[in-house]
Write a protein that holds these residues in place. Structure first.
Motif, PDB file in Angstrom:
ATOM      1  N   TYR A  63       0.825  -1.204   0.000  1.00 52.57           N
ATOM      2  CA  TYR A  63       0.000   0.000   0.000  1.00 52.57           C
ATOM      3  C   TYR A  63       0.863   1.260   0.000  1.00 52.57           C
ATOM      4  N   LEU A  64       2.082   1.171   0.556  1.00 52.09           N
ATOM      5  CA  LEU A  64       2.984   2.327   0.657  1.00 52.09           C
ATOM      6  C   LEU A  64       4.086   2.313  -0.394  1.00 52.09           C
ATOM      7  N   PHE A  65       4.066   1.327  -1.287  1.00 53.79           N
ATOM      8  CA  PHE A  65       5.195   1.162  -2.199  1.00 53.79           C
ATOM      9  C   PHE A  65       5.402   2.371  -3.107  1.00 53.79           C
ATOM     10  N   TRP A  66       4.371   2.781  -3.862  1.00 49.24           N
ATOM     11  CA  TRP A  66       4.545   3.870  -4.823  1.00 49.24           C
ATOM     12  C   TRP A  66       4.831   5.217  -4.148  1.00 49.24           C
ATOM     13  N   PRO A  67       4.120   5.591  -3.077  1.00 43.27           N
ATOM     14  CA  PRO A  67       4.476   6.851  -2.411  1.00 43.27           C
ATOM     15  C   PRO A  67       5.916   6.860  -1.902  1.00 43.27           C
ATOM     16  N   THR A  68       6.370   5.721  -1.368  1.00 43.38           N
ATOM     17  CA  THR A  68       7.750   5.652  -0.863  1.00 43.38           C
ATOM     18  C   THR A  68       8.751   5.768  -1.995  1.00 43.38           C
ATOM     19  N   LEU A  69       8.489   5.055  -3.107  1.00 43.84           N
ATOM     20  CA  LEU A  69       9.404   5.100  -4.243  1.00 43.84           C
ATOM     21  C   LEU A  69       9.500   6.512  -4.815  1.00 43.84           C
ATOM     22  N   ILE A  70       8.360   7.178  -5.017  1.00 41.68           N
ATOM     23  CA  ILE A  70       8.364   8.529  -5.571  1.00 41.68           C
ATOM     24  C   ILE A  70       9.077   9.498  -4.638  1.00 41.68           C
ATOM     25  N   LEU A  71       8.871   9.358  -3.334  1.00 38.56           N
ATOM     26  CA  LEU A  71       9.537  10.236  -2.368  1.00 38.56           C
ATOM     27  C   LEU A  71      11.045  10.041  -2.398  1.00 38.56           C
ATOM     28  N   VAL A  72      11.509   8.792  -2.425  1.00 37.68           N
ATOM     29  CA  VAL A  72      12.953   8.520  -2.454  1.00 37.68           C
ATOM     30  C   VAL A  72      13.574   9.064  -3.736  1.00 37.68           C
ATOM     31  N   LEU A  73      12.929   8.830  -4.877  1.00 40.10           N
ATOM     32  CA  LEU A  73      13.478   9.320  -6.148  1.00 40.10           C
ATOM     33  C   LEU A  73      13.503  10.841  -6.198  1.00 40.10           C
ATOM     34  N   SER A  74      12.478  11.490  -5.648  1.00 42.36           N
ATOM     35  CA  SER A  74      12.459  12.959  -5.668  1.00 42.36           C
ATOM     36  C   SER A  74      13.526  13.535  -4.753  1.00 42.36           C
ATOM     37  N   ILE A  75      13.766  12.883  -3.620  1.00 45.23           N
ATOM     38  CA  ILE A  75      14.836  13.346  -2.728  1.00 45.23           C
ATOM     39  C   ILE A  75      16.200  13.177  -3.387  1.00 45.23           C
ATOM     40  N   ILE A  76      16.413  12.036  -4.030  1.00 42.10           N
ATOM     41  CA  ILE A  76      17.688  11.812  -4.742  1.00 42.10           C
ATOM     42  C   ILE A  76      17.873  12.849  -5.842  1.00 42.10           C
ATOM     43  N   GLY A  77      16.787  13.122  -6.585  1.00 40.17           N
ATOM     44  CA  GLY A  77      16.869  14.157  -7.618  1.00 40.17           C
ATOM     45  C   GLY A  77      17.164  15.520  -7.035  1.00 40.17           C
ATOM     46  N   GLY A  78      16.573  15.820  -5.850  1.00 46.72           N
ATOM     47  CA  GLY A  78      16.847  17.096  -5.200  1.00 46.72           C
ATOM     48  C   GLY A  78      18.287  17.239  -4.775  1.00 46.72           C
ATOM     49  N   LEU A  79      18.887  16.149  -4.323  1.00 43.43           N
ATOM     50  CA  LEU A  79      20.293  16.201  -3.917  1.00 43.43           C
ATOM     51  C   LEU A  79      21.212  16.505  -5.102  1.00 43.43           C
ATOM     52  N   PHE A  80      20.850  16.006  -6.266  1.00 44.26           N
ATOM     53  CA  PHE A  80      21.676  16.232  -7.446  1.00 44.26           C
ATOM     54  C   PHE A  80      21.638  17.673  -7.936  1.00 44.26           C
ATOM     55  N   VAL A  81      20.583  18.410  -7.576  1.00 45.44           N
ATOM     56  CA  VAL A  81      20.464  19.777  -8.096  1.00 45.44           C
ATOM     57  C   VAL A  81      20.722  20.834  -7.015  1.00 45.44           C
ATOM     58  N   LEU A  82      21.351  20.415  -5.916  1.00 47.00           N
ATOM     59  CA  LEU A  82      21.637  21.387  -4.857  1.00 47.00           C
ATOM     60  C   LEU A  82      22.518  22.524  -5.343  1.00 47.00           C
TER      61      LEU A  82
END
Length: 254
Positions: A63-82
């Protein structure tokens, strides 16, 4: 009588106030889960006398798989554009906030959604601020269905449908943990509930017979009409079936 395929009846695990199956684990004798001291999702004061909790399940972690995956990927993407331009950082920051909000919402729903099986009924509750729930007595349940895709079978998740004799007809429950085992346990409790009902009828019949014998001993022999009246009272109380009533009546009038 309802028959439960496969296994003999197992008595339910008795829970004391404050005990629960942590995070919606199945009964220990089904999947080896441990009982924890976490607060119960279903209050013990809402249980009927002699009613016991058999299963208490939160939705599967899928039930939490897609929200968790999207959150992790968005955080990783945010780190790359700091170190990137602000025009790039702002949109990605919004994406992270949206993903975080979606995850928090889904997590709260996951924690506040509970499927409960007791010795008397199935209960489903969902929602934090606005709650909704469904209760189905075991004696009204006709059939229990489950459905799993190949991926869900690998994860131990799936959907459950319960068809009952109530107004709703069929209720669907999604992301249930180990639905085949839940289906089996529902049938097991249905059979046990049916047996308890027949035991109560037999006990009432025995008490009625003892009372009848005692009254006969005190007042002496009673007339056929009085005996027929007593039999009619037992039939109205459900102690005697129509067929048993007719058999006793025929014996008296013979």
């Amino acid at each position: 009588m309802i028959r439960s395929p496969g296994r003999a009846y197992r008595p339910p695990v008795t829970l004391k106030s404050g005990q629960s199956f942590a995070h919606g684990h199945l009964r220990p004798d089904i999947v080896g889960a441990e009982i924890s001291g976490a607060p119960m999702a279903y209050p013990t004061n809402l249980l009927q006398p002699d009613e016991e909790v058999v299963l208490e399940l939160n939705p599967h972690w899928k039930y939490l798989f897609w929200p968790t995956l999207i959150l992790v990927l968005s955080i990783i993407g945010g780190l790359f554009v700091l170190n990137q331009e602000r025009v790039v950082q702002v949109p990605l920051g919004l994406v992270v906030l949206i993903a975080l909000g979606w995850f928090i919402k889904r997590f709260i729903l996951w924690r506040t959604t509970t499927f409960i099986l007791t010795t008397d009924r199935c209960i489903y509750r969902s929602g934090a601020l606005v709650t909704s729930g469904v209760e189905m007595p075991l004696e009204r349940i006709n059939t229990v269905f489950f459905q799993q895709t190949l991926f869900e079978r690998m994860l131990g998740a799936g959907d459950l449908a319960i068809e009952s004799g109530g107004e709703t007809g069929k209720e669907y429950f999604h992301d249930i943990r180990n639905p085949p085992e839940v289906q089996h346990e529902i049938y097991t409790q249905m059979e046990a509930n049916e047996n308890r009902k027949f035991d109560r009828i037999g006990q009432e019949a025995a008490e009625g017979a003892r009372a009848y014998s005692a009254s006969t001993a005190q007042t002496g022999p009673i007339t056929v009409a009085e005996q027929l009246e007593k039999l009619a009272e037992l039939r109205e109380k459900g102690v005697l079936t129509d067929e048993e009533f007719e058999t006793h009546k025929a014996n008296l009038l013979a």
